[in-house]
Each structure stands twice: as structure tokens, then as C-alpha cells.
Design a protein around this motif. Structure first.
Motif, PDB file in Angstrom:
ATOM      1  N   PHE A   1      34.279  30.610  46.256  1.00  0.00           N
ATOM      2  CA  PHE A   1      34.372  29.220  46.687  1.00  0.00           C
ATOM      3  C   PHE A   1      33.024  28.508  46.570  1.00  0.00           C
TER       4      PHE A   1
ATOM      5  N   MET B   1      38.657  35.283  44.394  1.00  0.00           N
ATOM      6  CA  MET B   1      38.308  33.862  44.391  1.00  0.00           C
ATOM      7  C   MET B   1      36.934  33.660  45.012  1.00  0.00           C
TER       8      MET B   1
ATOM      9  N   LEU C   1      44.331  39.233  53.123  1.00  0.00           N
ATOM     10  CA  LEU C   1      44.627  39.358  54.546  1.00  0.00           C
ATOM     11  C   LEU C   1      45.797  38.446  54.921  1.00  0.00           C
TER      12      LEU C   1
ATOM     13  N   GLN D   1      46.143  38.730  60.463  1.00  0.00           N
ATOM     14  CA  GLN D   1      44.894  39.472  60.241  1.00  0.00           C
ATOM     15  C   GLN D   1      43.712  38.518  60.121  1.00  0.00           C
TER      16      GLN D   1
ATOM     17  N   ALA E   1      39.193  32.066  52.557  1.00  0.00           N
ATOM     18  CA  ALA E   1      38.502  33.220  51.985  1.00  0.00           C
ATOM     19  C   ALA E   1      39.238  34.500  52.383  1.00  0.00           C
TER      20      ALA E   1
ATOM     21  N   ARG F   1      32.442  40.616  47.494  1.00  0.00           N
ATOM     22  CA  ARG F   1      33.632  40.727  48.343  1.00  0.00           C
ATOM     23  C   ARG F   1      34.906  40.706  47.487  1.00  0.00           C
TER      24      ARG F   1
ATOM     25  N   SER G   1      42.545  34.770  50.597  1.00  0.00           N
ATOM     26  CA  SER G   1      42.403  35.009  49.154  1.00  0.00           C
ATOM     27  C   SER G   1      42.133  36.489  48.868  1.00  0.00           C
ATOM     28  N   THR G   2      41.642  37.227  49.868  1.00  0.00           N
ATOM     29  CA  THR G   2      41.435  38.657  49.636  1.00  0.00           C
ATOM     30  C   THR G   2      42.651  39.466  50.066  1.00  0.00           C
TER      31      THR G   2
ATOM     32  N   VAL H   1      43.413  45.559  54.158  1.00  0.00           N
ATOM     33  CA  VAL H   1      44.466  45.264  53.191  1.00  0.00           C
ATOM     34  C   VAL H   1      44.683  46.453  52.258  1.00  0.00           C
TER      35      VAL H   1
ATOM     36  N   ASN I   1      31.916  30.606  51.968  1.00  0.00           N
ATOM     37  CA  ASN I   1      32.888  31.038  52.978  1.00  0.00           C
ATOM     38  C   ASN I   1      32.727  32.500  53.376  1.00  0.00           C
ATOM     39  N   LEU I   2      31.471  32.946  53.479  1.00  0.00           N
ATOM     40  CA  LEU I   2      31.261  34.289  54.034  1.00  0.00           C
ATOM     41  C   LEU I   2      31.552  34.240  55.528  1.00  0.00           C
ATOM     42  N   TYR I   3      31.968  35.394  56.081  1.00  0.00           N
ATOM     43  CA  TYR I   3      32.226  35.453  57.520  1.00  0.00           C
ATOM     44  C   TYR I   3      30.887  35.577  58.243  1.00  0.00           C
TER      45      TYR I   3
ATOM     46  N   GLN J   1      45.343  40.412  46.175  1.00  0.00           N
ATOM     47  CA  GLN J   1      44.266  41.382  45.954  1.00  0.00           C
ATOM     48  C   GLN J   1      43.879  41.454  44.493  1.00  0.00           C
TER      49      GLN J   1
ATOM     50  N   GLY K   1      37.853  26.955  55.420  1.00  0.00           N
ATOM     51  CA  GLY K   1      37.406  27.809  54.322  1.00  0.00           C
ATOM     52  C   GLY K   1      37.361  29.280  54.715  1.00  0.00           C
ATOM     53  N   GLN K   2      37.135  29.545  55.996  1.00  0.00           N
ATOM     54  CA  GLN K   2      37.108  30.929  56.473  1.00  0.00           C
ATOM     55  C   GLN K   2      38.471  31.579  56.305  1.00  0.00           C
TER      56      GLN K   2
ATOM     57  N   LEU L   1      37.613  44.566  45.435  1.00  0.00           N
ATOM     58  CA  LEU L   1      39.061  44.814  45.452  1.00  0.00           C
ATOM     59  C   LEU L   1      39.604  45.068  44.046  1.00  0.00           C
TER      60      LEU L   1
ATOM     61  N   LEU M   1      35.928  44.290  54.856  1.00  0.00           N
ATOM     62  CA  LEU M   1      37.074  43.865  55.681  1.00  0.00           C
ATOM     63  C   LEU M   1      38.420  44.039  54.960  1.00  0.00           C
ATOM     64  N   ALA M   2      38.533  43.413  53.787  1.00  0.00           N
ATOM     65  CA  ALA M   2      39.826  43.496  53.086  1.00  0.00           C
ATOM     66  C   ALA M   2      40.082  44.906  52.555  1.00  0.00           C
TER      67      ALA M   2
ATOM     68  N   GLN N   1      34.919  34.249  65.756  1.00  0.00           N
ATOM     69  CA  GLN N   1      34.054  33.067  65.678  1.00  0.00           C
ATOM     70  C   GLN N   1      34.455  32.034  66.724  1.00  0.00           C
TER      71      GLN N   1
END
Lengths: 221, 247
Positions: free
Chosen positions: B88, B86, A130, A134, A124, B154, A127-128, B110, B92-94, B82, A120-121, B158, B105-106, A143
Motif C-alpha cells: 500500500f 498487496m 486474515l 482475526q 493490510a 510481509r 489482504s494477507t 492464516v 499500513n504496517l501494524y 494469500q 488501512g490496517q 506468504l 502474523l498471517a 491498537q
């Protein structure tokens, strides 16, 4: 007893030689650890491609160098390559042998780390917008490394210990120099000095490692 | 009604090995529309959603989003994504970054913004989801509802043209669902096009423009929420809605 193993005069006389050996051990470690880490990272990144054309040769490579005793590999490079017209110094042979051997071990550790990061990481991140690399660099690897830090450190400890193999191919590291001093003085004191120095530089790492491992265990609870 | 379709998926098939998960699905979504996709688990609704931004590669069919052919090998998929936010089920946060780091980040890597620009945009996005004061918290220090709102920030940072929500409240404790739905409602009011896979029927009833019922890899029927909930045309729809309303 003290005269034999802890002879003060010999300690004083052998000190400069043993010290220069220590510096070479440190230098050797500073070369082979980053080399091994780099090799391991490359192997793990290749493994993350999950393509059969990459996967099988990679598995063969890793298996081969994990099964191959590092001492045999080192002697083979040092004594065998000159017959192929390639004469590398002891130092270069150690660097290559360690790159091959410890790279395979570090590679397995990195791979386990990468596998431990939930898919999922990556989703995510992708989906943005990257890219694959990257997402690997900014999201997965940080991680992954954190998850396998104790294993990386433990392997590094082994690598530093293994640098003593350099003595076999005349790299003037700690053990080699201590043995030189021993053969000159006809006394085991220099070897004891080397042993004490190994312990003194590695023990803090061992302590750190057990603290990390305990913390990892506590985190899992 | 000459609004153009911002999402056009046609003839989507998806196989997972021997499993035929999507069996020829067409979905069109207009700008500013909020479409709710409901259906039993395994009906293919999440897979359909994931085909829209190509997290899953459809076996066949075509997907156009905002005029971009998502499945063409010529399309720069990272650029196209972009425009499609999405969210989830499991956030799915970092975990190794702060809320601010998650959002920037993006933007930085990006969209190519400077750190200062990215942080300014990210703080605005966090403000929009009501978490301006949590910018420096890591996901582990946030509740599930707060984490999901950071995940929404997040995406919206974008400035996407469409937002996809994949069961955004299913992993939340009931008392935290409201805060996430509230953010979704405010997004809707700002005119965001949204496609939502969810079981939040109350929200669907009063916010959705259209409800799509899927079963067994196909769209069974679709229409305004009142029609689907009160007078479903198909037996399967009636059975499904009866089931979830009993809970």
C-alpha cells in the motif's frame, strides 16, 4: 472533634466490620469491572458490523442504559423483579445493573477506540488472508485499547466508586458496613474510615490516570 | 506465446454511489509479467487494483486469479488472498508489532505455521528486502523506505503468485524511493508477477513489460513502455505523459 470523627476506640472496634466491607467492595469490583468490559466489548464488536439491522437496536440499547440512572436501575431490579416472581439477591442485582449500565459506557469507549484505527490496517490484514474477526482481534483491538486506555481506566475508576450503590440493596460492601458500624456506635468515625479507605485505594489509580493522560497528550504533540 | 494468464479481469464496473469509477475494464496479466498502470488521479487505477483481490467489490464483471474465481461466493476469499500480495501507499504496517511480528502474523494465523517456522520464514523474507537486522524494530523506529520494505516482506513471506503495488513510493521522501525500487527490481528478477500502480516512469521504462494507460475509468491504450512513452497513439496519453515528464 477527634473524639467525634476519629475516635480511636471506635476505629479499633469497627475495624473488622469495615475491613469485611472493604473485601466485599474489592470482590464486587472484581466482578462488575470485567462484566462491564465484556459487555462493552460485545457492544463495540456488534457496532463494527455497520449494518442498519444491528445499528439501530444497538444505538437504542446504549442510549437507554446511558440515560438510565444506575441507582434507579438497581432499585428497580431489586424491588421490582420480585413482583415478577424473580427474586435475585442484592449482589446479583448489582452485577446485572452494572453490566447494563457500565457495559454501555465501556462500549462507547471501545467503539471510539476501534474507530480510531485507520482502515488501512484492516485492509493490510485482510489482504494477507486474515478473516474479519482475526483482523479485529490481532490488528485492530490491540491498537484500539491502547488508544483509549486513559478513558477505560477513567471509567473503571467511576465503576469502582459506583459499587457503593450496592449499599442501597443491602450488599455488605464498604459503605454499607461502615453505616452499620455507625448506627451501632452512634458515631461517624466508621464513615470517615470508609472515606479514607476509598481515597487510599483510588488515589493511586487517579495518579496513574493522569500520567497516562499526560503521556497521551505528549504523544499527540 | 502460449503463457497462460494468471490474472484475468473482465468487464469490471465499479460504482461508488453516483460515481461510476470503472466503466468496463478488461485486464489480462501473464505469469512473470510486470504490468505498470499509469493515469491521472481519479482515473480508477487504484480501484482496479483493489478489485483484483476484492478489497473493493466490483459492481459487475469477473476476476480470475491463478484459476480462482475471486468474486464467487463459494470462494474462500481469505485463502485466495494469500496468493495475492498487496503493498500500500501508506505501508499500513501494524504499529504495535515488531517488523518480525508484522511478517509472522498471517503466516501463523492464516497459513497455520508454528511460531518457529513462521519466524524462520519471516527472517528470510526480511533478509530478501535487506532488513534482516531490523527484525526487532517497531515501525515507528524505521524510515519510510524501511517500513515499505517490511510491508513487501510481509507479502512475499506468504509466497504469493501475484503482487499488487498501489503507489508504493508515493509517500516516500525522494532519497528513500531507490531502496524500495531496488527490492521491486529483485522481485521482478526472481520471476514474480507484478501489477504496479505508480508514477515512477523511470522504473516503468526499464523494468515493465507493459504499460497500461487509464483515464476516466477506462483503459485508453497499452503496450510496451517504449511505445507508450515515445509514440502514444492517443492524445490523452500524450498529454498525460507530457505532463508528468515536465515534473
Amino acid at each position: 472533634m477527634i473524639q467525634t470523627f476519629f475516635n480511636p476506640e471506635i476505629i479499633v472496634a469497627a475495624w473488622p466490620i469495615v475491613l469485611s466491607g472493604l473485601w466485599n467492595t474489592i470482590l464486587l469490583s472484581l466482578i462488575v469491572v470485567p462484566l462491564g468490559l465484556l459487555g462493552g466489548l460485545i457492544l463495540a464488536l456488534l457496532a463494527s458490523i455497520h449494518h442498519p439491522l444491528v445499528r439501530w437496536p444497538l444505538m437504542a440499547w446504549v442510549d437507554f442504559f446511558r440515560a438510565f440512572p444506575p441507582l434507579v436501575l438497581l432499585v428497580l431490579l431489586f424491588a421490582g423483579l420480585p413482583f415478577a416472581g424473580l427474586e435475585l439477591g442484592g449482589f446479583a442485582c448489582v452485577a446485572i445493573a452494572f453490566f447494563l449500565n457500565t457495559g454501555a459506557y465501556y462500549g462507547e469507549i471501545f467503539r471510539a477506540g476501534i474507530d480510531s484505527v485507520p482502515n488501512g490496517q484492516v485492509e493490510a490484514a485482510r489482504s494477507t488472508g486474515l478473516g474479519r474477526l482475526q483482523a479485529m482481534r490481532y490488528v485492530v483491538l490491540p491498537q484500539a485499547v491502547r488508544n483509549v486506555l486513559p478513558d477505560l481506566l477513567s471509567n473503571t475508576l467511576e465503576v469502582v466508586k459506583l459499587t457503593s450503590l450496592g449499599s442501597v440493596v443491602a450488599v455488605p460492601e464498604l459503605l454499607y458496613e461502615a453505616r452499620q458500624a455507625q448506627s451501632v456506635t452512634y458515631n461517624p468515625t466508621p464513615i470517615v474510615m470508609a472515606a479514607v479507605i476509598y481515597f487510599l485505594i483510588l488515589w493511586p489509580v487517579v495518579r496513574l490516570l493522569s500520567r497516562l493522560e499526560n503521556r497521551a497528550l505528549a504523544g499527540r504533540r | 506465446m502460449s503463457q497462460k494468464h494468471i490474472v484475468e479481469a473482465r468487464g469490471i464496473h465499479k460504482h461508488f454511489g453516483p460515481l461510476h469509477v470503472l466503466k468496463g475494464v478488461d485486464l489480462e496479466v501473464k505469469e512473470r509479467e510486470l504490468v505498470f498502470i499509469i493515469g491521472p488521479s481519479g482515473s480508477g487505477k487504484s480501484t482496479l487494483l483493489r478489485c483484483l483481490n476484492r478489497l473493493e467489490e466490483p459492481t459487475s464483471g469477473s476476476v480470475m486469479v491463478d484459476g480462482i474465481d475471486m468474486l464467487s461466493p463459494k470462494t474462500d476469499i481469505n485463502h485466495a488472498r494469500q496468493r495475492i500480495g498487496m503493498v500500500f501507499q501508506s505501508f499500513n504496517l501494524y504499529p504495535h508489532m515488531t517488523a518480525l511480528g508484522n511478517v509472522t502474523l498471517a503466516l501463523r494465523k492464516v497459513a497455520g505455521k508454528s511460531r518457529a517456522e513462521a519466524e524462520a520464514i519471516a527472517r528470510q523474507a526480511l533478509e530478501r528486502v535487506g532488513l534482516a537486522d531490523r527484525a526487532d524494530h517497531t515501525p515507528g523506529q524505521l524510515s519510510g523506505g524501511q517500513q515499505q520494505r517490511v510491508a513487501i516482506a510481509r507479502s512475499i513471506a506468504l509466497e504469493p503468485r501475484v503482487m499488487l503495488f498501489d503507489e508504493p513510493t508515493s509517500a516516500l521522501d525522494p532519497e528513500l524511493v531507490g531502496s524500495v525500487l531496488e527490492v521491486m527490481r529483485s522481485l521482478r528478477e526472481s520471476g514474480m508477477t507484478m501489477i504496479v500502480v505508480s508514477h515512477e516512469m523511470g522504473f516503468a521504462r526499464n523494468a515493465a513489460d507493459r504499460v497500461v494507460f487509464m483515464d476516466n475509468g477506462l483503459i485508453v491504450e497499452q503496450g510496451p513502455p517504449a511505445a507508450i512513452f515515445e509514440t502514444p497513439a492517443h492524445e490523452r496519453t500524450r498529454a498525460f505523459i507530457g505532463q508528468i515528464q515536465r515534473h
